[in-house]
Design a protein around this motif. Structure first.
Motif, PDB file in Angstrom:
ATOM      1  N   PRO A 116      -3.468  21.310  19.016  1.00  9.08           N
ATOM      2  CA  PRO A 116      -2.825  21.331  17.937  1.00  9.08           C
ATOM      3  C   PRO A 116      -1.515  21.103  18.042  1.00  9.08           C
ATOM      4  CG  PRO A 116      -4.909  22.386  18.112  1.00  9.08           C
ATOM      5  CD  PRO A 116      -4.707  22.380  19.091  1.00  9.08           C
ATOM      6  N   ARG A 117      -0.831  21.765  18.590  1.00  8.12           N
ATOM      7  CA  ARG A 117       0.657  22.030  19.037  1.00  8.12           C
ATOM      8  C   ARG A 117       0.805  20.324  19.376  1.00  8.12           C
ATOM      9  NH1 ARG A 117       0.907  27.900  21.189  1.00  8.12           N
ATOM     10  NH2 ARG A 117      -0.708  26.694  22.312  1.00  8.12           N
ATOM     11  N   HIS A 118       0.132  19.958  20.851  1.00  5.31           N
ATOM     12  CA  HIS A 118       0.967  18.379  21.607  1.00  5.31           C
ATOM     13  C   HIS A 118       0.891  17.183  19.907  1.00  5.31           C
ATOM     14  CE1 HIS A 118       1.221  16.179  24.789  1.00  5.31           C
ATOM     15  NE2 HIS A 118       1.011  14.985  24.429  1.00  5.31           N
ATOM     16  N   ALA A 119      -0.758  17.274  19.130  1.00  2.00           N
ATOM     17  CA  ALA A 119      -0.622  16.344  18.197  1.00  2.00           C
ATOM     18  C   ALA A 119       0.128  16.608  17.163  1.00  2.00           C
ATOM     19  CB  ALA A 119      -2.519  17.020  17.423  1.00  2.00           C
ATOM     20  N   TRP A 120       0.628  17.950  17.128  1.00  2.00           N
ATOM     21  CA  TRP A 120       1.316  17.498  15.801  1.00  2.00           C
ATOM     22  C   TRP A 120       2.892  16.896  16.353  1.00  2.00           C
ATOM     23  CZ3 TRP A 120       3.740  16.897  11.405  1.00  2.00           C
ATOM     24  CH2 TRP A 120       5.131  18.160  11.245  1.00  2.00           C
ATOM     25  N   ALA A 121       3.496  17.302  17.652  1.00  2.00           N
ATOM     26  CA  ALA A 121       4.275  16.321  18.261  1.00  2.00           C
ATOM     27  C   ALA A 121       4.549  15.015  18.032  1.00  2.00           C
ATOM     28  CB  ALA A 121       4.856  17.724  19.966  1.00  2.00           C
ATOM     29  N   ASP A 122       3.373  14.058  18.793  1.00  2.00           N
ATOM     30  CA  ASP A 122       2.553  13.180  18.354  1.00  2.00           C
ATOM     31  C   ASP A 122       3.175  12.818  17.356  1.00  2.00           C
ATOM     32  OD1 ASP A 122       2.127  12.937  21.102  1.00  2.00           O
ATOM     33  OD2 ASP A 122       0.148  13.656  21.208  1.00  2.00           O
ATOM     34  N   MET A 123       2.777  13.496  16.657  1.00  2.00           N
ATOM     35  CA  MET A 123       2.895  12.973  14.919  1.00  2.00           C
ATOM     36  C   MET A 123       4.172  12.855  14.083  1.00  2.00           C
ATOM     37  SD  MET A 123      -0.760  15.233  13.235  1.00  2.00           S
ATOM     38  CE  MET A 123      -1.450  15.173  13.298  1.00  2.00           C
ATOM     39  N   ARG A 124       5.213  13.460  14.502  1.00  2.00           N
ATOM     40  CA  ARG A 124       6.534  14.518  14.610  1.00  2.00           C
ATOM     41  C   ARG A 124       7.275  12.453  15.287  1.00  2.00           C
ATOM     42  NH1 ARG A 124       6.850  19.558  16.403  1.00  2.00           N
ATOM     43  NH2 ARG A 124       8.107  18.674  17.716  1.00  2.00           N
ATOM     44  N   ARG A 125       6.904  12.613  16.400  1.00  2.00           N
ATOM     45  CA  ARG A 125       7.045  11.497  16.995  1.00  2.00           C
ATOM     46  C   ARG A 125       6.926  10.192  16.134  1.00  2.00           C
ATOM     47  NH1 ARG A 125       5.709   8.615  21.611  1.00  2.00           N
ATOM     48  NH2 ARG A 125       3.305   9.997  21.895  1.00  2.00           N
ATOM     49  N   GLN A 126       5.846   9.127  16.216  1.00  2.00           N
ATOM     50  CA  GLN A 126       5.485   8.631  15.068  1.00  2.00           C
ATOM     51  C   GLN A 126       5.898   8.698  13.902  1.00  2.00           C
ATOM     52  OE1 GLN A 126       1.135   8.314  15.299  1.00  2.00           O
ATOM     53  NE2 GLN A 126       1.228   7.370  12.976  1.00  2.00           N
ATOM     54  N   ASN A 127       5.722   9.915  13.716  1.00  2.00           N
ATOM     55  CA  ASN A 127       6.709   9.689  11.632  1.00  2.00           C
ATOM     56  C   ASN A 127       8.156   9.376  12.340  1.00  2.00           C
ATOM     57  OD1 ASN A 127       3.988  10.783  11.047  1.00  2.00           O
ATOM     58  ND2 ASN A 127       4.604  12.558  10.424  1.00  2.00           N
ATOM     59  N   ASP A 128       8.481   9.963  13.182  1.00  2.00           N
ATOM     60  CA  ASP A 128      10.559   9.124  13.107  1.00  2.00           C
ATOM     61  C   ASP A 128      10.184   7.466  13.346  1.00  2.00           C
ATOM     62  OD1 ASP A 128      10.674  11.352  13.819  1.00  2.00           O
ATOM     63  OD2 ASP A 128      11.529  11.752  15.294  1.00  2.00           O
ATOM     64  N   ARG A 135       6.297  -0.087  13.805  1.00  2.00           N
ATOM     65  CA  ARG A 135       4.816   0.015  13.709  1.00  2.00           C
ATOM     66  C   ARG A 135       4.221   0.763  15.220  1.00  2.00           C
ATOM     67  NH1 ARG A 135       5.880  -4.876  12.315  1.00  2.00           N
ATOM     68  NH2 ARG A 135       4.446  -6.149  10.613  1.00  2.00           N
ATOM     69  N   VAL A 136       2.757   1.819  14.864  1.00  2.00           N
ATOM     70  CA  VAL A 136       3.107   2.750  15.968  1.00  2.00           C
ATOM     71  C   VAL A 136       1.728   2.490  16.177  1.00  2.00           C
ATOM     72  CG1 VAL A 136       2.397   4.452  16.973  1.00  2.00           C
ATOM     73  CG2 VAL A 136       4.583   4.406  15.522  1.00  2.00           C
ATOM     74  N   LEU A 137       0.787   2.247  17.124  1.00  2.00           N
ATOM     75  CA  LEU A 137      -0.910   2.105  17.406  1.00  2.00           C
ATOM     76  C   LEU A 137      -0.966   2.704  18.506  1.00  2.00           C
ATOM     77  CD1 LEU A 137      -0.839  -2.244  17.853  1.00  2.00           C
ATOM     78  CD2 LEU A 137      -1.313  -0.308  15.705  1.00  2.00           C
ATOM     79  N   ARG A 138      -1.773   3.755  18.038  1.00  3.19           N
ATOM     80  CA  ARG A 138      -2.371   5.118  19.007  1.00  3.19           C
ATOM     81  C   ARG A 138      -3.833   4.600  19.229  1.00  3.19           C
ATOM     82  NH1 ARG A 138      -0.219  10.472  16.663  1.00  3.19           N
ATOM     83  NH2 ARG A 138      -1.662  11.309  19.170  1.00  3.19           N
ATOM     84  N   PHE A 139      -4.203   4.656  21.220  1.00  2.35           N
ATOM     85  CA  PHE A 139      -5.601   4.734  21.451  1.00  2.35           C
ATOM     86  C   PHE A 139      -5.798   5.467  22.539  1.00  2.35           C
ATOM     87  CE2 PHE A 139      -3.623  -0.133  21.136  1.00  2.35           C
ATOM     88  CZ  PHE A 139      -4.887  -0.003  19.787  1.00  2.35           C
ATOM     89  N   PRO A 140      -7.112   5.860  22.342  1.00  6.42           N
ATOM     90  CA  PRO A 140      -7.509   7.055  22.738  1.00  6.42           C
ATOM     91  C   PRO A 140      -7.598   6.280  24.356  1.00  6.42           C
ATOM     92  CG  PRO A 140      -9.411   6.782  21.852  1.00  6.42           C
ATOM     93  CD  PRO A 140      -8.260   6.100  21.243  1.00  6.42           C
ATOM     94  N   THR A 141      -7.370   6.504  25.484  1.00  7.91           N
ATOM     95  CA  THR A 141      -7.558   6.760  26.516  1.00  7.91           C
ATOM     96  C   THR A 141      -9.149   6.204  26.991  1.00  7.91           C
ATOM     97  OG1 THR A 141      -5.963   7.893  27.531  1.00  7.91           O
ATOM     98  CG2 THR A 141      -7.846   7.273  29.481  1.00  7.91           C
TER      99      THR A 141
END
Length: 177
Positions: A116-128, A135-141
């Motif tokens: 959850p903490r890492h996901a929230w950091a990712d979301m904040r970065r993506q929102n910025d 555009r931000v595309l996210r894919f799982p490995t």
């Protein structure tokens, strides 16, 4: 690193050793090529060479290396890798892959991104990034490795939407179905 990669149990383990050595800045491509030039009969020599070149080009994980191969196989341009940017608070951040000209970013999420903490950091970065119009595309490995056609289709759609136009050379490449 060359010995460890050649002795690894699997090709993926060998690739991981090479990628980790570059990610941690323990090796440089010139040194690796020098060692490989002397060791002409080691196991996985070709795999180590290719992985080292990919890692020296900015790929810091197996998934980022796989993304480069996916782009090549599907006639997509190669993104810049490990692009440095400043976040809203001025801290240095790294984007896994970026197409500067079209404002398209690619994040490849390993299992740590589901904490959850890492996901929230990712979301904040993506929102910025989104706030600034990119555009931000996210894919799982997993998807990059096991569903490359679906990843390529979304990446192609984002690039086309952002203004990319494939060259005649790109159009001639075979796209796996």
């Amino acid at each position: 690193m060359v010995d460890a990669a050649s002795w690894a149990r699997t090709d993926d383990q060998a690739r991981a050793v090479v990628a980790a050595a570059f990610q941690q800045r323990l090796v440089a491509i010139r040194g690796v090529e020098e060692v490989l030039g002397r060791l002409t009969r080691i196991p996985r020599r070709r795999l180590i060479t290719q992985t080292a070149r990919d890692a020296a080009g900015g790929a810091h994980s197996l998934a980022e290396i796989d993304l480069g191969r996916l782009c090549h196989a599907h006639g997509l341009p190669q993104p810049a890798r490990q692009v440095v940017r400043r976040d809203a608070s001025g801290r240095r951040r790294y984007l896994d892959a970026r197409y500067e000209q079209w404002g398209v970013h690619i994040d490849i999420d390993g299992s740590q991104h589901f904490d959850p903490r890492h996901a929230w950091a990712d979301m904040r970065r993506q929102n910025d990034l989104w706030i600034n119009g990119d555009r931000v595309l996210r894919f799982p490995t997993w998807a990059v490795r096991h569903s490359p056609a679906a990843v390529a289709a979304q990446l192609r759609a984002a690039l086309l939407s952002a203004g990319w136009r494939p060259s005649l050379e790109d159009l001639g490449k075979k796209r796996p179905s």
